[in-house]
Scaffold this active site. Structure first.
Site, PDB file in Angstrom:
ATOM      1  N   HIS A 183     106.333  -0.305  68.001  1.00  0.00           N
ATOM      2  CA  HIS A 183     107.777  -0.082  68.103  1.00  0.00           C
ATOM      3  C   HIS A 183     108.307  -0.529  69.459  1.00  0.00           C
ATOM      4  O   HIS A 183     109.433  -1.018  69.571  1.00  0.00           O
ATOM      5  CB  HIS A 183     108.104   1.395  67.866  1.00  0.00           C
ATOM      6  CG  HIS A 183     108.303   1.728  66.425  1.00  0.00           C
ATOM      7  ND1 HIS A 183     108.114   2.976  65.916  1.00  0.00           N
ATOM      8  CD2 HIS A 183     108.669   0.955  65.379  1.00  0.00           C
ATOM      9  CE1 HIS A 183     108.367   2.964  64.614  1.00  0.00           C
ATOM     10  NE2 HIS A 183     108.700   1.755  64.267  1.00  0.00           N
ATOM     11  N   GLU A 410     101.708 -14.203  52.626  1.00  0.00           N
ATOM     12  CA  GLU A 410     101.160 -13.294  53.641  1.00  0.00           C
ATOM     13  C   GLU A 410      99.665 -13.107  53.484  1.00  0.00           C
ATOM     14  O   GLU A 410      99.023 -12.493  54.340  1.00  0.00           O
ATOM     15  CB  GLU A 410     101.848 -11.933  53.539  1.00  0.00           C
ATOM     16  CG  GLU A 410     103.354 -11.994  53.709  1.00  0.00           C
ATOM     17  CD  GLU A 410     104.038 -10.744  53.184  1.00  0.00           C
ATOM     18  OE1 GLU A 410     104.381  -9.883  54.007  1.00  0.00           O
ATOM     19  OE2 GLU A 410     104.221 -10.634  51.962  1.00  0.00           O
ATOM     20  N   ASP A 434     101.658 -10.528  58.778  1.00  0.00           N
ATOM     21  CA  ASP A 434     100.636 -10.105  57.829  1.00  0.00           C
ATOM     22  C   ASP A 434      99.602 -11.199  57.578  1.00  0.00           C
ATOM     23  O   ASP A 434      98.417 -10.910  57.400  1.00  0.00           O
ATOM     24  CB  ASP A 434     101.274  -9.674  56.505  1.00  0.00           C
ATOM     25  CG  ASP A 434     101.573  -8.177  56.471  1.00  0.00           C
ATOM     26  OD1 ASP A 434     100.774  -7.405  57.026  1.00  0.00           O
ATOM     27  OD2 ASP A 434     102.603  -7.795  55.908  1.00  0.00           O
ATOM     28  N   CYS A 481     109.082 -16.611  58.516  1.00  0.00           N
ATOM     29  CA  CYS A 481     109.915 -15.446  58.831  1.00  0.00           C
ATOM     30  C   CYS A 481     109.163 -14.388  59.618  1.00  0.00           C
ATOM     31  O   CYS A 481     109.683 -13.307  59.858  1.00  0.00           O
ATOM     32  CB  CYS A 481     110.514 -14.830  57.565  1.00  0.00           C
ATOM     33  SG  CYS A 481     109.304 -14.119  56.449  1.00  0.00           S
TER      34      CYS A 481
END
Length: 560
Positions: A183, A410, A434, A481
């Site tokens: 985060h 991914e 990922d 992305c």
């Protein structure tokens, strides 16, 4: 002295170090002199104050920070946690000790789950510290205010602190723990904070030390000489000039178009993305509508939010990812069954196929929003691994009236059979976060393997090249992305590997736009080949830099 970590963004900062205060000590385990009912009253009051404060800070911060802080507030008031606190109070513990123990037990449970839930363990620690501090009537650990501009050095930074950093005072951020998808990293990237995370040796930095924080080169320099400081300040000025330059469409030096799109988590960030030059949306995450809910949102509720987003981009492409949730982001109405390895479990398209009504309702809402707006809507499925999954999703999209249906790449599986996947899908979008995780077998949320979570890894680049080549042969668009697209030099490599669009945090658009404009397609392909030929991630990045430096300089630009 130099310290290595993971740079967030491409910025540079110079300034004096201020260390963040250490955590509160563990509350003493002693019998309470109050009865359990009074201690329960104290605990509930402090939890409520902390939850309200997190909600208030979230509303103040907005964007991704608001989502994070609201999730923390819900953690604070989790009924299961409070039940555990009450049980410990019944044993005669103080409110401070009961809160500490209950939150620690829940934190350990989340840590053992790994993945998304494991990452939430650090957030829970922060909530616990805030509640205990309120109970003890002492300040919660937080960002210092020395009265001058500074570089903040911390073990890690709580979401509430990162979200509300005073950017007029904080020049840069260095954390000892954390990885590129923590985060701290996500919010630093969103707020354009010059940051390096996971710099384990930064424990040697002391208050008052002058440092250069060089995010582009993953480097913290302690005690730099005058020449190094001057060079850093020159780079800071050059970057500021690029950010202030007129916004133009993304393109290579030879005019090859490379649309630059935004990654968004809700419609609230649309206006800012447009202001920063986003030419559309390459990844609209829809999870905000579903997480922390006890039921799936209705078609009408979803349609309202999708219409808001599409209306902000008239005539432009908006790529929406359907719900990416499952055992690693458990939803009671989708799949909350415990799995030993949720990152490899029932998530993404697998979970949606298991609960098709939720997917049908989401696609129905998207089709209705598309009909009501002028945006160019593209819809994609997460975690595709097979052609069968691709056909299932694209057939369902077409049945429900959606004209452009694609997939997220991914998994190595999808990349290796990209020619067959793209034979069915209208487009592919590579999620490098990922894809790197699964290629390198390194959980992207664990700081202990953050060194392996590097999209410069040649194995990852080779898989990107497979998808790019398949898209080129079939005439199908291939976007990026994941956060790799926000790295200006890696963005050039990705275009050289066949990417036709790049999507990123809006704050990264100016740097990437300027980087692409320095190189032709031929340059990009040559730089990409140099990176592919390397043995490891660090070597690939260095090889790309050397290849980029040898490129002819277009008129009016300079090679970085």
């Amino acid at each position: 002295m130099e310290f290595r970590g993971t740079g967030i963004g491409q910025g540079v900062a110079v300034g004096p170090v201020v260390r963040m205060a250490e955590r509160l000590p563990e509350p003493v385990d002693r019998p309470s002199h109050l009865d359990p009912a009074r201690e329960e009253e104290r605990a509930r009051a402090s939890v409520s104050v902390v939850a309200d404060d997190l909600q208030r800070k979230g509303a103040q911060a907005g964007g991704a920070a608001q989502d994070v802080l609201e999730a923390q507030a819900m953690m604070a008031e989790d009924p299961t946690l409070m039940d555990d606190v009450v049980k410990r109070l019944a044993d005669g513990k103080t409110a401070e000790r009961a809160v500490f123990e209950a939150f620690a037990a829940f934190r350990d449970l989340l840590s053992s789950m790994g993945g998304y839930m494991g990452e939430r363990a650090a957030d829970l620690d922060d909530v616990s510290q805030r509640v205990v501090a309120h109970l003890l009537k002492v300040p919660a650990p937080g960002v210092p205010n020395p009265g001058h501009r500074f570089v903040l050095v911390a073990r890690d930074l709580a979401p509430a602190d990162t979200a509300l950093l005073d950017l007029t005072q904080v020049l840069g951020l260095v954390t000892i723990d954390g990885g590129p998808t923590s985060h701290t990293a996500i919010l630093a990237r969103e707020k354009s904070i010059v940051a390096i995370v996971g710099a384990a040796d930064a424990t040697a930095l002391a208050d008052g030390d002058t440092v250069i924080v060089d995010a582009e080169n993953d480097l913290v320099v302690q005690g730099p000489d005058a020449d190094a400081v001057a060079a850093a300040k020159e780079r800071i000025a050059e970057r500021a000039a690029r950010a202030a330059a007129p916004i133009t469409p993304g393109a290579l030096a030879d005019g090859t178009s490379v649309p630059l799109l935004a990654n968004l988590g809700s419609a609230d960030g649309a206006a800012n993305a447009v202001e920063l030059g986003a030419e559309g949306v390459g990844l609209f995450r829809t999870e905000f509508l579903f997480l922390d809910a006890d039921r799936a949102p209705s078609v009408r509720e979803q349609q309202e939010q999708y219409t808001r987003m599409l209306s902000a981009f008239p005539g432009r492409k908006v790529v929406v990812r359907v719900l990416d949730a499952g055992a690693d982001k458990p939803l009671s109405f989708l799949n909350d069954a415990e799995e030993e390895n949720p990152a490899l479990g029932l998530r993404g398209i697998r979970a949606l196929r298991h609960a098709e009504v939720i997917l049908r309702e989401q696609l129905t809402a998207l089709a209705a929003a598309d009909a009501a707006t002028d945006a160019d809507l593209w819809v994609m499925a997460p975690m595709i691994a097979t052609v069968d999954e691709t056909r299932y999703f694209t057939d369902l999209c077409r049945e429900l009236g959606l004209k452009t249906a694609g997939v997220m790449v991914e998994t190595p599986s999808a990349a290796l059979i990209a020619d067959r996947v793209l034979g069915v899908a209208d487009f592919a979008s590579i999620g490098t976060n990922d894809l790197t995780q699964y290629t390198m077998a390194a959980d992207r949320l664990l700081g202990t393997v953050a060194n392996l979570q590097d999209p410069w890894a040649p194995a990852v680049l080779r898989l990107v090249a497979e998808v790019g080549a398949a898209g080129g042969r079939l005439g199908k668009p291939v976007g990026i992305c994941g956060e790799a697209a926000a790295d200006p030099l890696l963005a050039v490599v990705l275009v050289g590997l066949g990417a036709t669009t790049l999507s990123m945090s809006p704050s990264a658009l100016a740097d990437v736009r300027a980087s692409l404009a320095r190189y032709t397609r031929e340059d990009a392909e040559r730089i990409a080949r140099a990176a592919l030929a390397a043995e490891g991630a660090a070597e690939a990045k260095q090889a790309a830099k050397q290849a980029a430096e040898s490129a002819p300089t277009p008129t009016g630009t300079t090679v970085p």
